[in-house]
Design an enzyme around this catalytic site. Structure first.
Site, PDB file in Angstrom:
ATOM      1  N   ARG A  75       7.791   3.847   3.152  1.00 22.26           N
ATOM      2  CA  ARG A  75       8.040   2.986   1.925  1.00 22.26           C
ATOM      3  C   ARG A  75       9.079   4.263   0.773  1.00 22.26           C
ATOM      4  O   ARG A  75       8.124   5.354   0.885  1.00 22.26           O
ATOM      5  CB  ARG A  75       7.460   2.684   1.014  1.00 22.26           C
ATOM      6  CG  ARG A  75       7.710   1.732   0.064  1.00 22.26           C
ATOM      7  CD  ARG A  75       6.447   0.780  -0.712  1.00 22.26           C
ATOM      8  NE  ARG A  75       6.114   2.773  -1.589  1.00 22.26           N
ATOM      9  CZ  ARG A  75       4.746   3.771  -2.129  1.00 22.26           C
ATOM     10  NH1 ARG A  75       3.561   2.527  -1.360  1.00 22.26           N
ATOM     11  NH2 ARG A  75       4.877   3.938  -2.830  1.00 22.26           N
ATOM     12  N   ASN A 126       6.567   7.857   1.840  1.00 24.34           N
ATOM     13  CA  ASN A 126       5.364   7.138   1.988  1.00 24.34           C
ATOM     14  C   ASN A 126       5.475   6.352   3.228  1.00 24.34           C
ATOM     15  O   ASN A 126       5.792   5.823   4.032  1.00 24.34           O
ATOM     16  CB  ASN A 126       4.607   6.425   1.130  1.00 24.34           C
ATOM     17  CG  ASN A 126       2.730   5.601   1.241  1.00 24.34           C
ATOM     18  OD1 ASN A 126       2.680   5.856   2.900  1.00 24.34           O
ATOM     19  ND2 ASN A 126       2.809   5.694   0.278  1.00 24.34           N
ATOM     20  N   ASP A 139      10.732   5.504  -2.125  1.00 24.02           N
ATOM     21  CA  ASP A 139      10.642   5.459  -3.530  1.00 24.02           C
ATOM     22  C   ASP A 139      12.182   6.172  -4.080  1.00 24.02           C
ATOM     23  O   ASP A 139      11.941   7.620  -4.666  1.00 24.02           O
ATOM     24  CB  ASP A 139       8.942   6.086  -4.206  1.00 24.02           C
ATOM     25  CG  ASP A 139       7.925   5.132  -3.835  1.00 24.02           C
ATOM     26  OD1 ASP A 139       8.806   4.450  -3.109  1.00 24.02           O
ATOM     27  OD2 ASP A 139       6.990   5.629  -4.035  1.00 24.02           O
ATOM     28  N   GLU A 166      -8.350   8.672  -1.967  1.00 24.02           N
ATOM     29  CA  GLU A 166      -8.148   7.737  -1.387  1.00 24.02           C
ATOM     30  C   GLU A 166      -8.306   7.116  -0.269  1.00 24.02           C
ATOM     31  O   GLU A 166      -7.918   5.923  -0.947  1.00 24.02           O
ATOM     32  CB  GLU A 166      -6.137   7.704  -1.262  1.00 24.02           C
ATOM     33  CG  GLU A 166      -4.913   8.931  -2.202  1.00 24.02           C
ATOM     34  CD  GLU A 166      -3.965   8.449  -1.451  1.00 24.02           C
ATOM     35  OE1 GLU A 166      -3.160   7.339  -1.177  1.00 24.02           O
ATOM     36  OE2 GLU A 166      -3.394   9.307  -0.391  1.00 24.02           O
ATOM     37  N   SER A 175      -0.616   7.737  -3.832  1.00 18.10           N
ATOM     38  CA  SER A 175      -0.777   6.800  -5.398  1.00 18.10           C
ATOM     39  C   SER A 175      -1.480   7.489  -6.009  1.00 18.10           C
ATOM     40  O   SER A 175      -1.951   7.352  -7.219  1.00 18.10           O
ATOM     41  CB  SER A 175      -2.967   6.341  -4.449  1.00 18.10           C
ATOM     42  OG  SER A 175      -3.606   5.470  -3.864  1.00 18.10           O
TER      43      SER A 175
END
Length: 300
Positions: A248, A264, A250, A16, A143
């Site tokens: 974050r 994340n 999801d 990443e 990602s």
């Protein structure tokens, strides 16, 4: 804050790297706008990096290393050994959150719904898997790198083989078609949910970072009960893992049922990134978000 010495760290050696550089460059421009003291460091060469870090001797490290070595507790352990305060989650929380399978186990313990899954280290481990379509992804990548969707059992072995070239373990997960919603958290407080709508396929690397057609709906319509549950579930995972700073979480929402996917602990800070979008809905612009992340580290 104006006298603070900030080490801004991005780049690194993970898959990443390019996304980390984009996040780092956005924060670099923000620090320049605010006339804050900082130095950019890229730990692509570990020995050189440690030497430069010690010579600079920052008051705080702004860590924007996505993926392995930067998000999995490794570099957090270095910062703690050297006695530097740093943004983001501590060693243990970072390591656990990076492990998708382990995080899903914790979600189940917290009575949070998550798609059915298995973790495999070789193709034979998936012989009994019979839920299709299925998502196959690396256990410790971000990602959407390496993520594939397979529709039948005969596609599964080759997909697992490809993923195992990226990571030692692969997660085979039930594919749930629904609305993709993410909930940002900043210093323990929830931000506005964001819905991700892709034109074709799923929210893979291309739709996440390259496509101009992906839509982001900030504060999407959600029944109050579902919205409150997603925020509550997000905070449960964040707090149980011991996360700090920005994160974050999801979800996939299907038939009024939110399914936890992952958390994340170093969210992206690019122009496509979700955390800045969810913060801006609460009146927190990019520069203010950067300051809040820094303050979160300094308040520890």
């Amino acid at each position: 804050m104006s006298d603070l010495k900030i080490a801004l760290i991005y780049g690194g050696r993970s898959s990443e790297r390019e996304i980390s550089i984009k996040s780092g460059e956005a924060v670099r421009r923000s620090l320049e706008r605010m006339n804050l003291k900082f130095k950019v460091l890229d730990p692509v060469d570990p020995k050189k990096f440690v030497k430069e870090l010690l010579e600079y001797n920052p008051d705080v490290v702004f860590n924007l290393l996505h993926g392995k070595y930067g998000e999995d507790g490794s570099i957090q352990g270095l910062f703690e050994t050297l006695g530097y305060r740093y943004t983001g989650s501590p060693v243990k929380a970072s390591a656990v959150a990076m492990d998708k399978s382990l995080t899903k186990e914790i979600a189940k313990i917290l009575d949070i719904k998550t798609p059915e899954w298995i973790t495999v280290e070789k193709v034979e481990d998936a012989q009994s898997w019979n839920i299709f379509p299925a998502v196959v992804k690396p256990n410790q990548e971000g990602s959407s790198i390496g993520v594939e969707i397979v529709s039948s059992k005969d596609q599964l072995p080759e997909s697992i083989k490809r993923v195992l070239k990226i990571d030692k373990k692969a997660v085979v997960e039930e594919f749930i078609e629904g609305r993709e919603i993410t909930v940002g958290i900043l210093n323990g407080k929830p931000l506005e949910p964001v819905e991700i709508i892709v034109e074709n396929g799923f929210y893979d690397f291309e739709n996440k970072y390259l496509s101009e057609k992906t839509q982001y709906v900030v504060s999407p319509y959600l029944p109050d009960q579902i919205r409150e549950r997603m925020i509550s579930d997000s905070l449960k995972v964040y707090n149980r893992l011991g996360c700090k700073g920005a994160a974050r979480v999801d979800f996939i929402l299907k038939d009024r049922e939110p399914y936890f996917l992952e958390i994340n602990t170093i969210p992206g800070m690019t122009d496509h990134s979700l955390l800045p979008k969810s913060a801006s809905a609460l009146g927190i612009d990019f520069d203010a978000l950067v300051i809040s992340i820094l303050k979160g580290a300094l308040d520890e």
